[in-house]
Scaffold this motif. Structure first.
Motif, PDB file in Angstrom:
ATOM      1  N   TYR A   5       0.796  -1.233   0.000  1.00 15.78           N
ATOM      2  CA  TYR A   5       0.000   0.000   0.000  1.00 15.78           C
ATOM      3  C   TYR A   5       0.821   1.271   0.000  1.00 15.78           C
ATOM      4  O   TYR A   5       0.289   2.344   0.230  1.00 15.78           O
ATOM      5  N   THR A   6       2.098   1.161  -0.339  1.00 19.43           N
ATOM      6  CA  THR A   6       2.889   2.380  -0.450  1.00 19.43           C
ATOM      7  C   THR A   6       2.529   3.168  -1.704  1.00 19.43           C
ATOM      8  O   THR A   6       2.832   4.351  -1.807  1.00 19.43           O
ATOM      9  N   LEU A   7       1.872   2.518  -2.688  1.00 18.08           N
ATOM     10  CA  LEU A   7       1.487   3.208  -3.916  1.00 18.08           C
ATOM     11  C   LEU A   7       0.040   3.678  -3.876  1.00 18.08           C
ATOM     12  O   LEU A   7      -0.481   4.152  -4.877  1.00 18.08           O
ATOM     13  N   SER A   8      -0.621   3.556  -2.747  1.00 19.26           N
ATOM     14  CA  SER A   8      -2.012   3.981  -2.624  1.00 19.26           C
ATOM     15  C   SER A   8      -2.062   5.417  -2.107  1.00 19.26           C
ATOM     16  O   SER A   8      -1.081   6.152  -2.165  1.00 19.26           O
ATOM     17  N   ALA A   9      -3.214   5.794  -1.573  1.00 17.59           N
ATOM     18  CA  ALA A   9      -3.377   7.143  -1.034  1.00 17.59           C
ATOM     19  C   ALA A   9      -2.804   7.267   0.378  1.00 17.59           C
ATOM     20  O   ALA A   9      -3.104   8.236   1.079  1.00 17.59           O
TER      21      ALA A   9
END
Length: 289
Positions: A102-106
């Motif tokens: 989830y580092t590429l999420s919001a």
């Protein structure tokens, strides 16, 4: 224009975020009539209708759409001011561990809001595999972790459950006569374990074609056609495609994402947990290309 009331503005945003006056009242902990009164007085103060109402839904008028950004900015500034000058405001350090997934999420925007609301809190971020984050949490090296639930571990508050599917290069299918070439995180990885267990249970042979500790590395290997990887069914990035069920690969199952914190003894951890859990819809949103 009369002076604006922050409670009225909170009611306005709550109605739009929740979709109804009834739901907004529940979120705010007030009566529905109170929310209705807040909206009426806000519209009167601005001399503009802000909401369109019918029996099925509530939507913002054009002026209401314009008001949303101003309203959020006003409340955020107010909350930051109170947090900064309040003698009981949160102060100290919080060590957060986050799954690589989830580092590429919001997540960046969510953490930025937390930092703005609590300017005296030093937020330290660690990104890693879920099992490694559990180890750091259990060793007292992390205060809060946001990651996949570890098998057999009931701890943590559920953020959401997510289906895993097989992904590969577009128009690429596994050869049923050969072991499935796999692209996986190194152990310990929960996604890796789920994928291998599914293949073993189905009696399907496999081989490790590529191992990477980086999500970007895994995706690059799949795009290169080196093999197939378990991936979120909800988000399929450009360059990857779901493998159809007709290809014969077994179902992998679901993973649960949880937030695990230090409990009521650590008020900063509690505040950070609540911020993440309140932002699950935002975190699950498909990022724009």
């Amino acid at each position: 224009m009369s002076n604006l009331n922050l409670d009225q503005i909170r009611s306005f945003l709550a109605v739009l975020d929740s979709g109804s006056f009834t739901a907004a009242a529940g979120v705010l902990g007030v009566r529905q009539s109170t929310v209705s009164g807040h909206i009426a007085r806000l519209e009167q103060a601005l001399d503009r209708p802000l909401l369109m109402r019918d029996t099925h839904r509530v939507a913002a008028t054009p002026d209401g759409q314009a008001m949303i950004g101003f309203a959020r900015d006003l409340l955020e500034t107010h909350d930051r001011l109170r947090a900064f000058f309040s003698p009981s405001g949160l102060r100290g350090r919080i060590r957060l561990g986050v799954s690589e997934d989830y580092t590429l999420s919001a997540l960046a925007q969510v953490l930025a809001r937390f930092a703005d609301r609590h300017p005296s809190v030093d937020l330290q971020l660690t990104v890693g595999l879920s099992r490694t984050l559990y180890q750091g949490y259990d060793a007292g090296e992390l205060d809060v972790i946001f990651c996949k639930r570890r098998r057999g571990d009931p701890r943590g508050e559920l953020a959401w459950a997510e289906e895993l599917i097989w992904a590969g290069r577009p128009n690429s299918l596994p050869d049923p006569a050969l072991p499935v070439p796999l692209i996986l995180y190194p152990p310990p990885s929960m996604t890796r374990a789920l994928a291998l267990d599914a293949l073993e249970a189905a009696g399907r042979s496999w081989r490790i074609a590529c191992t990477s500790g980086s999500l970007m590395g895994l995706r690059a290997a799949v795009e290169a056609g080196l093999g197939f990887a378990p991936h979120s069914a909800r988000v399929m990035p450009p360059g990857l495609a779901p493998i159809p069920k007709s290809a014969g690969l077994p179902a992998i199952g679901e993973v649960e994402f949880v937030v695990l914190g230090s409990g009521h003894q650590h008020p900063i951890a509690t505040a950070l947990k609540e911020t993440i859990l309140a932002s699950t819809a935002e975190l699950q949103a498909v990022p724009e290309p």
